[in-house]
Design an enzyme around this catalytic site. Structure first.
Site, PDB file in Angstrom:
ATOM      1  N   ASP A   1     -39.000  16.338 -99.053  1.00  0.00           N
ATOM      2  CA  ASP A   1     -39.118  17.732 -99.494  1.00  0.00           C
ATOM      3  C   ASP A   1     -40.045  17.848-100.698  1.00  0.00           C
ATOM      4  OD1 ASP A   1     -36.629  19.180 -97.905  1.00  0.00           O
ATOM      5  OD2 ASP A   1     -36.217  17.101 -98.403  1.00  0.00           O
TER       6      ASP A   1
ATOM      7  N   ASP B   1     -40.196  17.910 -94.503  1.00  0.00           N
ATOM      8  CA  ASP B   1     -40.682  19.032 -95.310  1.00  0.00           C
ATOM      9  C   ASP B   1     -41.799  18.506 -96.201  1.00  0.00           C
ATOM     10  OD1 ASP B   1     -39.111  20.867 -94.073  1.00  0.00           O
ATOM     11  OD2 ASP B   1     -37.869  21.358 -95.802  1.00  0.00           O
TER      12      ASP B   1
ATOM     13  N   TYR C   1     -45.184  22.567 -97.925  1.00  0.00           N
ATOM     14  CA  TYR C   1     -44.607  23.911 -98.090  1.00  0.00           C
ATOM     15  C   TYR C   1     -45.723  24.939 -98.237  1.00  0.00           C
ATOM     16  CZ  TYR C   1     -39.988  21.887 -98.979  1.00  0.00           C
ATOM     17  OH  TYR C   1     -38.795  21.241 -98.865  1.00  0.00           O
TER      18      TYR C   1
ATOM     19  N   ASN D   1     -38.053  21.211 -91.122  1.00  0.00           N
ATOM     20  CA  ASN D   1     -38.115  22.568 -90.568  1.00  0.00           C
ATOM     21  C   ASN D   1     -39.314  23.350 -91.098  1.00  0.00           C
ATOM     22  OD1 ASN D   1     -36.111  22.231 -92.852  1.00  0.00           O
ATOM     23  ND2 ASN D   1     -36.314  24.454 -92.937  1.00  0.00           N
TER      24      ASN D   1
ATOM     25  N   HIS E   1     -34.551  14.480 -90.962  1.00  0.00           N
ATOM     26  CA  HIS E   1     -34.733  15.450 -92.049  1.00  0.00           C
ATOM     27  C   HIS E   1     -33.419  16.107 -92.439  1.00  0.00           C
ATOM     28  CE1 HIS E   1     -36.377  18.452 -94.669  1.00  0.00           C
ATOM     29  NE2 HIS E   1     -35.863  19.428 -93.933  1.00  0.00           N
TER      30      HIS E   1
ATOM     31  N   HIS F   1     -27.197  23.354 -98.089  1.00  0.00           N
ATOM     32  CA  HIS F   1     -27.234  23.446 -96.630  1.00  0.00           C
ATOM     33  C   HIS F   1     -25.956  22.906 -95.982  1.00  0.00           C
ATOM     34  CE1 HIS F   1     -31.300  24.878 -96.381  1.00  0.00           C
ATOM     35  NE2 HIS F   1     -31.747  23.877 -97.102  1.00  0.00           N
TER      36      HIS F   1
ATOM     37  N   HIS G   1     -33.811  17.623 -96.694  1.00  0.00           N
ATOM     38  CA  HIS G   1     -33.367  18.991 -96.411  1.00  0.00           C
ATOM     39  C   HIS G   1     -32.655  19.610 -97.608  1.00  0.00           C
ATOM     40  CE1 HIS G   1     -33.000  22.411 -93.887  1.00  0.00           C
ATOM     41  NE2 HIS G   1     -31.702  22.337 -93.705  1.00  0.00           N
ATOM     42  N   ASP G   2     -31.550  19.055 -98.070  1.00  0.00           N
ATOM     43  CA  ASP G   2     -30.979  19.509 -99.332  1.00  0.00           C
ATOM     44  C   ASP G   2     -31.811  18.903-100.460  1.00  0.00           C
ATOM     45  OD1 ASP G   2     -28.958  21.339 -98.941  1.00  0.00           O
ATOM     46  OD2 ASP G   2     -27.446  19.819 -98.522  1.00  0.00           O
ATOM     47  N   HIS G   3     -32.248  19.743-101.399  1.00  0.00           N
ATOM     48  CA  HIS G   3     -33.173  19.315-102.445  1.00  0.00           C
ATOM     49  C   HIS G   3     -32.390  18.665-103.583  1.00  0.00           C
ATOM     50  CE1 HIS G   3     -36.400  22.448-101.028  1.00  0.00           C
ATOM     51  NE2 HIS G   3     -35.965  21.648-100.066  1.00  0.00           N
TER      52      HIS G   3
END
Length: 313
Positions: free
Chosen positions: A29, A62, A65, A100, A194, A203, A229-231
């Site tokens: 991410d 990710d 962005y 995503n 991810h 999430h 996914h979770d930052h």
């Protein structure tokens, strides 16, 4: 190049150390053109990667962005990747999956050999297997498991080329993952995706992965599931199997809050940090050691285990 049908291709990363050990850095991410402390974190990653003599880097997705790449010539590839991760210790192969946000752009562009030609450290596929002498890494495409991206995409347009028909794509991926895990004779089995399987972050747990993927991992003695996914940075254990859930999604924008204790058994929670950071793995035939770092290089959490420990579970 369109990687269709969810099939798993195999690749080899040869050992470079005389003792056969391996060092890996994991980041997720991240792709924000240096903003949200991405550049500062990249600097610290370079220092740590040199100390650890890292063999390769894993990206948990990710990568760009807010909406992936537009095509193979999108300047974001250089602005968020090539021009950011410049330390000599990071000029190793980056084994990468899509997240995503990557699917919201031209997802196929990230798989293109044109990007590999631009930057030789880039390696991205939807799903694949990486063989090393002591560990086998199974990279899986988790975005198509999420129903909401299909039923309620809001204003986003997802690039589902190579994924549709979705049911066939997912059934093929699950079948090939299970078959590969059954056949694997690796000392360590590590699955990378991810999306979370278990998380207390914003999430939370990904229900479809809990239903469809988790039983396969537990039945086949997988040691680690690694995701973004979770930052945040996160370590959750399992109370009934050897499987450890490791989140490394703090590559840039973080501090999102959302610690939900109700999503897991409290006894399984080992570590949670809501800020930027990354993770390293030191792997030998008999032992594995995990370290989580913040943006200043401080070690926030350490965990290690031996094969004899895992065999007793």
């Amino acid at each position: 190049m369109v990687a269709a049908n969810g099939e798993l291709q195999r690749f080899v990363h040869p050992a470079t150390k005389a003792d056969g050990s391996m060092s890996v850095l994991v980041i997720g991410d991240w792709g924000r053109k240096g903003m949200y402390n991405q550049s500062q974190l990249a600097y610290q990653m370079g220092i740590t990667a040199e100390k650890k003599d890292v063999d390769f880097i894993i990206s948990t997705g990710d990568n760009f962005y807010p909406s992936g790449l537009t095509d193979e010539n999108d300047p974001a590839f250089d602005e968020s990747f090539t021009n950011i991760y410049t330390a000599p210790s990071l000029l190793k192969k980056w084994y990468t999956v899509l997240g995503n946000h990557d699917y919201r752009g031209n997802a196929i562009a990230q798989l293109s050999p044109i990007l590999k030609a631009k930057d030789s450290k880039w390696f991205c596929m939807k799903s694949f297997i990486l063989n090393t002498d002591i560990a086998e890494f199974f990279f899986i495409d988790t975005t198509p498991f999420e129903d909401k991206y299909f039923t309620d995409p809001e204003d986003e347009v997802y690039d589902w080329r190579g994924v549709l028909p979705r049911d066939k794509y997912l059934s093929t991926l699950l079948r090939d993952l299970e078959s590969a895990l059954i056949e694997s004779r690796a000392k360590w089995k590590i699955v990378v995706g991810h999306h979370t399987i278990k998380s207390v972050g914003i999430h939370g747990n990904t229900k479809k992965l809990v239903q469809k993927v988790l039983p396969i991992l537990e039945a086949n003695d997988v040691d680690l599931y690694i995701n973004g996914h979770d930052h945040c940075l996160e370590h959750i254990s399992s109370h009934h199997s050897r499987l450890q859930f490791l989140t490394s999604g703090g590559g840039s924008k973080a501090w999102r809050g959302g610690y939900d204790r109700t999503s897991i058994n409290e006894k399984e929670m080992r570590f949670y940090y809501d800020g930027q950071g990354f993770m390293t793995m030191q792997i030998t035939e008999t032992d594995i050691d995990i370290d989580f770092y913040d943006i200043f290089g401080n070690v926030l959490h350490k965990w290690g285990a031996s094969k004899s420990y895992f065999s007793s579970i």
